[in-house]
Every structure is written in structure tokens, then in C-alpha cells.
Write an enzyme that holds these catalytic residues in place. Structure first.
Site, PDB file in Angstrom:
ATOM      1  N   TYR A  42     -15.171   0.941   8.933  1.00 37.80           N
ATOM      2  CA  TYR A  42     -13.962   1.045   9.042  1.00 37.80           C
ATOM      3  C   TYR A  42     -13.380   1.079  10.443  1.00 37.80           C
ATOM      4  O   TYR A  42     -12.461   0.168  10.603  1.00 37.80           O
ATOM      5  CB  TYR A  42     -13.558   2.428   8.520  1.00 37.80           C
ATOM      6  CG  TYR A  42     -12.303   3.242   8.829  1.00 37.80           C
ATOM      7  CD1 TYR A  42     -10.974   2.239   8.035  1.00 37.80           C
ATOM      8  CD2 TYR A  42     -11.720   4.019   9.402  1.00 37.80           C
ATOM      9  CE1 TYR A  42      -9.765   2.900   7.934  1.00 37.80           C
ATOM     10  CE2 TYR A  42     -10.544   4.546   9.533  1.00 37.80           C
ATOM     11  CZ  TYR A  42      -9.451   4.083   8.760  1.00 37.80           C
ATOM     12  OH  TYR A  42      -8.169   4.538   8.862  1.00 37.80           O
ATOM     13  N   ASP A  55       2.207  -2.050  -4.305  1.00 44.08           N
ATOM     14  CA  ASP A  55       0.885  -1.638  -4.378  1.00 44.08           C
ATOM     15  C   ASP A  55       0.179  -2.235  -5.538  1.00 44.08           C
ATOM     16  O   ASP A  55       0.807  -2.739  -6.419  1.00 44.08           O
ATOM     17  CB  ASP A  55       1.109  -0.242  -4.500  1.00 44.08           C
ATOM     18  CG  ASP A  55      -0.115   0.632  -4.068  1.00 44.08           C
ATOM     19  OD1 ASP A  55      -0.132   1.471  -2.975  1.00 44.08           O
ATOM     20  OD2 ASP A  55      -1.179   0.602  -4.598  1.00 44.08           O
ATOM     21  N   GLY A 112      -0.070   5.121  -1.357  1.00 43.74           N
ATOM     22  CA  GLY A 112      -1.083   6.196  -1.008  1.00 43.74           C
ATOM     23  C   GLY A 112      -0.370   7.292  -0.029  1.00 43.74           C
ATOM     24  O   GLY A 112       0.896   7.493  -0.041  1.00 43.74           O
ATOM     25  N   GLN A 113      -1.177   7.793   0.839  1.00 46.00           N
ATOM     26  CA  GLN A 113      -0.793   9.195   1.426  1.00 46.00           C
ATOM     27  C   GLN A 113       0.227   8.860   2.549  1.00 46.00           C
ATOM     28  O   GLN A 113       1.405   9.401   2.606  1.00 46.00           O
ATOM     29  CB  GLN A 113      -1.937   9.628   2.412  1.00 46.00           C
ATOM     30  CG  GLN A 113      -1.647  11.218   2.751  1.00 46.00           C
ATOM     31  CD  GLN A 113      -2.649  11.669   3.746  1.00 46.00           C
ATOM     32  OE1 GLN A 113      -3.508  11.019   4.200  1.00 46.00           O
ATOM     33  NE2 GLN A 113      -2.534  12.712   4.361  1.00 46.00           N
ATOM     34  N   ASP A 119      -1.378  -7.316  -4.889  1.00 44.84           N
ATOM     35  CA  ASP A 119      -2.349  -7.226  -4.298  1.00 44.84           C
ATOM     36  C   ASP A 119      -2.706  -7.945  -2.731  1.00 44.84           C
ATOM     37  O   ASP A 119      -2.270  -9.012  -2.701  1.00 44.84           O
ATOM     38  CB  ASP A 119      -3.777  -8.057  -5.355  1.00 44.84           C
ATOM     39  CG  ASP A 119      -4.937  -7.838  -4.859  1.00 44.84           C
ATOM     40  OD1 ASP A 119      -5.222  -7.271  -3.749  1.00 44.84           O
ATOM     41  OD2 ASP A 119      -5.925  -8.176  -5.591  1.00 44.84           O
ATOM     42  N   GLY A 129       0.814  -1.122   0.175  1.00 43.87           N
ATOM     43  CA  GLY A 129      -0.096  -0.089   0.031  1.00 43.87           C
ATOM     44  C   GLY A 129       0.892   1.258  -0.147  1.00 43.87           C
ATOM     45  O   GLY A 129       0.415   2.181   0.592  1.00 43.87           O
ATOM     46  N   LYS A 146     -10.855  -1.785  11.982  1.00 46.16           N
ATOM     47  CA  LYS A 146      -9.638  -1.273  12.886  1.00 46.16           C
ATOM     48  C   LYS A 146      -9.554  -1.998  14.163  1.00 46.16           C
ATOM     49  O   LYS A 146      -8.559  -2.471  14.844  1.00 46.16           O
ATOM     50  CB  LYS A 146      -9.405   0.057  12.840  1.00 46.16           C
ATOM     51  CG  LYS A 146      -8.992   0.753  11.480  1.00 46.16           C
ATOM     52  CD  LYS A 146      -7.531   0.231  10.821  1.00 46.16           C
ATOM     53  CE  LYS A 146      -7.211   0.866   9.657  1.00 46.16           C
ATOM     54  NZ  LYS A 146      -6.102   0.250   9.173  1.00 46.16           N
TER      55      LYS A 146
HETATM   56  P1  NAD Z   1      -4.470   5.375   0.900  1.00 44.77           P
HETATM   57  O1  NAD Z   1      -5.927   5.292   0.582  1.00 44.77           O
HETATM   58  O2  NAD Z   1      -3.996   7.048   0.539  1.00 44.77           O
HETATM   59  O3  NAD Z   1      -3.237   4.740   0.622  1.00 44.77           O
HETATM   60  C1  NAD Z   1      -3.563   3.184   0.502  1.00 44.77           C
HETATM   61  C2  NAD Z   1      -2.769   2.544  -0.530  1.00 44.77           C
HETATM   62  O4  NAD Z   1      -3.149   1.056  -0.430  1.00 44.77           O
HETATM   63  C3  NAD Z   1      -3.046   3.006  -2.174  1.00 44.77           C
HETATM   64  O5  NAD Z   1      -2.049   3.266  -2.625  1.00 44.77           O
HETATM   65  C4  NAD Z   1      -3.747   1.787  -2.741  1.00 44.77           C
HETATM   66  O6  NAD Z   1      -3.465   1.878  -4.151  1.00 44.77           O
HETATM   67  C5  NAD Z   1      -3.217   0.715  -1.951  1.00 44.77           C
HETATM   68  N1  NAD Z   1      -4.275  -0.413  -2.077  1.00 44.77           N
HETATM   69  C6  NAD Z   1      -5.415  -0.442  -1.889  1.00 44.77           C
HETATM   70  N2  NAD Z   1      -5.930  -1.808  -2.010  1.00 44.77           N
HETATM   71  C7  NAD Z   1      -4.755  -2.506  -2.065  1.00 44.77           C
HETATM   72  C8  NAD Z   1      -4.832  -4.058  -2.213  1.00 44.77           C
HETATM   73  N3  NAD Z   1      -5.375  -4.722  -2.415  1.00 44.77           N
HETATM   74  N4  NAD Z   1      -3.369  -4.469  -2.468  1.00 44.77           N
HETATM   75  C9  NAD Z   1      -2.055  -3.600  -2.398  1.00 44.77           C
HETATM   76  N5  NAD Z   1      -2.294  -2.263  -2.269  1.00 44.77           N
HETATM   77  C10 NAD Z   1      -3.605  -1.682  -2.062  1.00 44.77           C
HETATM   78  O7  NAD Z   1      -4.309   5.474   2.576  1.00 44.77           O
HETATM   79  P2  NAD Z   1      -3.372   6.097   3.683  1.00 44.77           P
HETATM   80  O8  NAD Z   1      -4.079   7.147   3.987  1.00 44.77           O
HETATM   81  O9  NAD Z   1      -2.013   5.953   3.330  1.00 44.77           O
HETATM   82  O10 NAD Z   1      -3.440   4.761   4.973  1.00 44.77           O
HETATM   83  C11 NAD Z   1      -2.635   3.835   4.963  1.00 44.77           C
HETATM   84  C12 NAD Z   1      -3.200   2.922   6.163  1.00 44.77           C
HETATM   85  O11 NAD Z   1      -3.139   3.951   7.441  1.00 44.77           O
HETATM   86  C13 NAD Z   1      -4.467   2.413   6.234  1.00 44.77           C
HETATM   87  O12 NAD Z   1      -4.504   1.358   6.631  1.00 44.77           O
HETATM   88  C14 NAD Z   1      -5.485   3.570   6.985  1.00 44.77           C
HETATM   89  O13 NAD Z   1      -6.316   3.088   7.553  1.00 44.77           O
HETATM   90  C15 NAD Z   1      -4.370   3.916   7.974  1.00 44.77           C
HETATM   91  N6  NAD Z   1      -4.907   5.304   8.552  1.00 44.77           N
HETATM   92  C16 NAD Z   1      -4.564   6.391   7.566  1.00 44.77           C
HETATM   93  C17 NAD Z   1      -5.033   7.644   8.409  1.00 44.77           C
HETATM   94  C18 NAD Z   1      -4.640   8.866   7.393  1.00 44.77           C
HETATM   95  O14 NAD Z   1      -5.205  10.076   7.945  1.00 44.77           O
HETATM   96  N7  NAD Z   1      -4.196   9.038   6.266  1.00 44.77           N
HETATM   97  C19 NAD Z   1      -5.285   7.754   9.619  1.00 44.77           C
HETATM   98  C20 NAD Z   1      -5.505   6.665  10.294  1.00 44.77           C
HETATM   99  C21 NAD Z   1      -5.065   5.435   9.823  1.00 44.77           C
HETATM  100  C1  AKB Z   2      -9.958   8.720   7.766  1.00 48.93           C
HETATM  101  O1  AKB Z   2     -10.604   9.915   7.933  1.00 48.93           O
HETATM  102  O2  AKB Z   2     -10.668   7.907   7.443  1.00 48.93           O
HETATM  103  C2  AKB Z   2      -8.588   8.371   8.194  1.00 48.93           C
HETATM  104  C3  AKB Z   2      -8.492   8.054   9.792  1.00 48.93           C
HETATM  105  C4  AKB Z   2      -8.544   9.187  10.507  1.00 48.93           C
HETATM  106  O3  AKB Z   2      -8.646   6.893   9.954  1.00 48.93           O
HETATM  107  N1  AKB Z   2      -8.002   9.942   7.912  1.00 48.93           N
END
Ligand code: NAD
Ligand code: AKB
Length: 312
Positions: free
Chosen positions: A142, A34, A11-12, A52, A8, A146
Site C-alpha cells: 500500500y 462506486d 467508502g469511509q 469500476d 469510490g 501511494k
Molecule cells: P474504503 O475502503 O472505505 O472505500 C473505498 C471505496 O472504493 C469502497 O466503497 C469500494 O467499494 C470502492 N472501490 C473499490 N474498488 C473499486 C473500483 N475498482 N472501482 C470503483 N470503486 C471501487 O476506503 P477509504 O477509507 O474511504 O479511502 C479512500 C481513499 O483514501 C483511498 O485511496 C485510501 O488509500 C485513502 N486513505 C484513507 C485513509 C483512511 O484512514 N480512511 C487514510 C489515508 C488514505
Molecule cells: C490504513 O490504515 O491503511 C489507512 C491509512 C492510514 O492509509 N487508514
């Protein structure tokens, strides 16, 4: 060389995490993975594999054949997207985790990072300075995934000695990569609209306080947690982590202080109910006590860096 796989990675969080891990451990040591066919330009300084997280056979084969020692499993659907596709969100958020936990149980992986979220809390949780151990009755698919993931991480640690570590990230704010379908995304979008149009319509109401964090703090926390000696990690579900907390109105006021022409209005949508079920602020004293965590960015410092770096 310890081989690290980030699933993954485009992503962000993944984008910045891969860059930070490569700086620390070497470009070739950190493999980005990814769903996407092509690796984004920003990650082309090191290896990339299309993967995947739901393809259990491929994930297992790749990790075993390439002698991967650490996995950061980031692939998930976030809160807003998950509400639109609950069945798939549950599947993605849980099945990928079991594949990795099982590989560690079998001795193929030494250490796992799997992120949790403030979404594990719900409307019955104390909202201000939410404690580490408290009522957790999440009302989103979600949040439920978690919370279940946290329970399984702790179970695999207690039962099978799996070294899994986790953080309940707040909403993350960054400029190198865009957010991917969360409820806290407004706090990133606002900077792009401020720079390009001087105004922003917020999908949350003006007084909705949420815990947030600048990405630099989140990446540093993640690597600090993963590099801490195992005996210091007392919590194997997920650590509370606090950065800064603010409402859309407070964030807008900070932006306006640096960009006086900025205007905001409000048009709450379905994400308001999600935000209303989450805490206002977080008590992260366990992370501070156990592995020395301390945030560096308050709201003012974060706003300054974002306005300086977001491209209009
Ligand atoms: P994102 O959506 O920006 O990135 C997720 C990445 O996973 C993407 O690049 C997507 O292409 C990839 N992906 C999706 N399905 C996939 C699969 N089947 N196989 C491989 N790759 C796959 O998410 P993020 O913000 O980077 O978050 C990453 C993790 O952190 C998540 O578990 C999210 O729940 C957790 N999280 C994020 C935040 C936040 O604010 N960004 C806050 C709390 C928790
Ligand atoms: C969302 O808003 O879903 C995420 C998180 C706080 O897990 N940024």
C-alpha cells in the site's frame, strides 16, 4: 455548474465527502460512483453511477460524455487488505490513477484530488513530527503504491500542467461510515465495541502511537485544498496533514474518562508490523503555510463526538 465525480464514493471517506461536496456545490453537481450496484441510502440525495475504476473505457467515456470537470479518485485497497492481495492492490491503486491523470493531460478534466497516506513513510523515516520532505522507504505494498502515485502526480503536474492535489491522510476516525481494511481501523472499531460491549481487544499493542484525524477535519482539509488558488499549491506530490496522535492506551484512557466501565486488552496481529513502520506524529507546517490548514479536533474532542454518535 461544475460537475464533480467521486470514484469510490461508498467508502469511509467518500460517503462523507460526497455529502459535504453536495452541501457546498449542490446535490446534482456531485456524482457518486462506486463498484456497488446500489447507492447507500445516505447518498440518495444526488446522482449515482456504478463504475469500476479499472474499466478505463467506461471511466473515459463517462467523464468525457458528462463533461466532468473535477474528479476525486478514492477507490483503493488499504494497507491491511493490500498485504493480503499485493498484485491486485498494486493494479487497483495505480491503474485507476493513470486513467484519470491521462484524461486531465488530454484536457478533459480540470482538477483532480487523489489521496495519499502516512503509509508513504517507512521504518527509516524520522518517526516524531515527520517532516514533509524526508526519507521515504515504505515497506508495505500500500505504501509503495501511494509513494509511486505521489511521484506520478507530481510528474504529470510538472510535465503536462495537470492540476492534481493530494493529502497524506493520517488514520481517519468517523461514525457515519465504517473504515475499509486499514491498520488504523482499530481507532474506529474501539468506539463500536465500547458502546456495545464495554470492552475491546486491540490488534495493535498498547504503546503504538499513530497519526490520526477526525473525519470532519479531513473533509474540510480536502475541500479547502481543492478550493485554494492553484498558485498557492506548492506541493504536487502530497501534503503532510496532522490531526491528533495517540496510542491505543491513550485512546482507551480518554474513552474510560467518559465511560468508566470501559476495558481494553491487546492481541497484536500482522497489522502491528505495518503500524511499527509508520510515523508517530506528523509535521504539517507546509499545509499551514501554503493554504492555511489548521486542525480543529484534538483527541479529547474527537472521543466525545464519537461516543455521542456511534450507535451501539
Ligand atoms: P474504503 O475502503 O472505505 O472505500 C473505498 C471505496 O472504493 C469502497 O466503497 C469500494 O467499494 C470502492 N472501490 C473499490 N474498488 C473499486 C473500483 N475498482 N472501482 C470503483 N470503486 C471501487 O476506503 P477509504 O477509507 O474511504 O479511502 C479512500 C481513499 O483514501 C483511498 O485511496 C485510501 O488509500 C485513502 N486513505 C484513507 C485513509 C483512511 O484512514 N480512511 C487514510 C489515508 C488514505
Ligand atoms: C490504513 O490504515 O491503511 C489507512 C491509512 C492510514 O492509509 N487508514
Amino acid at each position: 455548474m461544475t460537475k464533480i465525480l467521486v470514484i469510490g464514493s461508498c467508502g469511509q471517506i467518500g460517503t462523507e465527502l460526497v455529502l459535504a461536496l453536495r452541501t457546498q456545490f449542490g446535490d446534482q453537481a456531485v456524482i457518486a460512483a462506486d463498484l456497488k450496484d446500489e447507492c447507500p441510502d445516505i447518498l440518495q440525495n444526488g446522482p449515482y453511477v456504478k463504475m469500476d475504476a479499472l474499466d478505463r473505457d467506461h471511466v473515459r467515456q463517462y467523464i468525457i460524455e458528462n463533461k466532468i470537470e473535477q474528479v476525486y479518485l478514492l477507490a483503493a485497497l488499504l494497507s491491511a487488505t493490500a498485504e493480503k492481495n499485493p498484485d491486485f492492490a498494486w493494479r487497483l491503486n495505480m491503474e485507476g490513477l493513470f486513467t484519470i491523470l491521462d484524461l486531465a493531460k488530454e484536457g478533459h478534466i480540470k482538477k483532480i484530488f487523489w489521496p495519499s497516506s502516512i503509509a508513504v513513510f517507512g521504518p527509516t523515516t524520522p518517526a516524531d513530527l515527520t517532516p514533509q520532505h524526508t526519507i521515504m522507504e515504505p515497506t508495505t505494498v500500500y505504501g509503495i503504491s501511494k509513494q509511486a502515485g505521489e511521484r506520478w502526480c507530481e510528474y504529470y503536474h510538472n510535465k503536462f500542467g495537470v492540476d492534481v492535489r493530494s493529502i497524506r491522510y493520517p488514520g481517519l476516525i468517523s461514525y457515519k461510515s465504517l473504515p475499509g481494511g486499514g491498520t488504523t481501523d482499530y481507532a474506529v472499531d474501539i468506539f463500536y465495541k465500547a458502546k456495545s460491549e464495554g470492552k475491546f481487544t486491540c490488534f495493535l499493542s498498547e504503546n503504538t502511537a499513530l497519526p490520526m484525524m477526525f473525519m470532519d477535519d479531513a473533509i474540510r482539509a480536502t475541500i479547502e485544498l481543492m478550493e485554494s488558488p492553484a498558485e498557492q499549491i506548492k506541493i504536487r506530490s502530497a501534503y503532510n496533514l496532522a490531526g491528533c496522535s495517540f496510542t491505543p492506551a491513550q485512546l482507551a484512557a480518554e474513552i474510560k474518562a467518559l465511560q468508566p466501565n470501559f476495558e481494553i486488552d491487546y492481541a497484536p496481529d500482522f497489522r502491528q508490523a505495518i503500524a511499527d513502520s509508520w510515523p508517530n506524529s506528523i509535521d504539517d507546517s507546509h499545509a499551514t503555510k501554503d493554504w492555511g490548514w489548521k486542525a480543529q479536533f484534538d483527541t479529547k474532542a474527537m472521543v466525545k463526538v464519537m461516543l455521542e454518535n456511534v450507535n451501539s
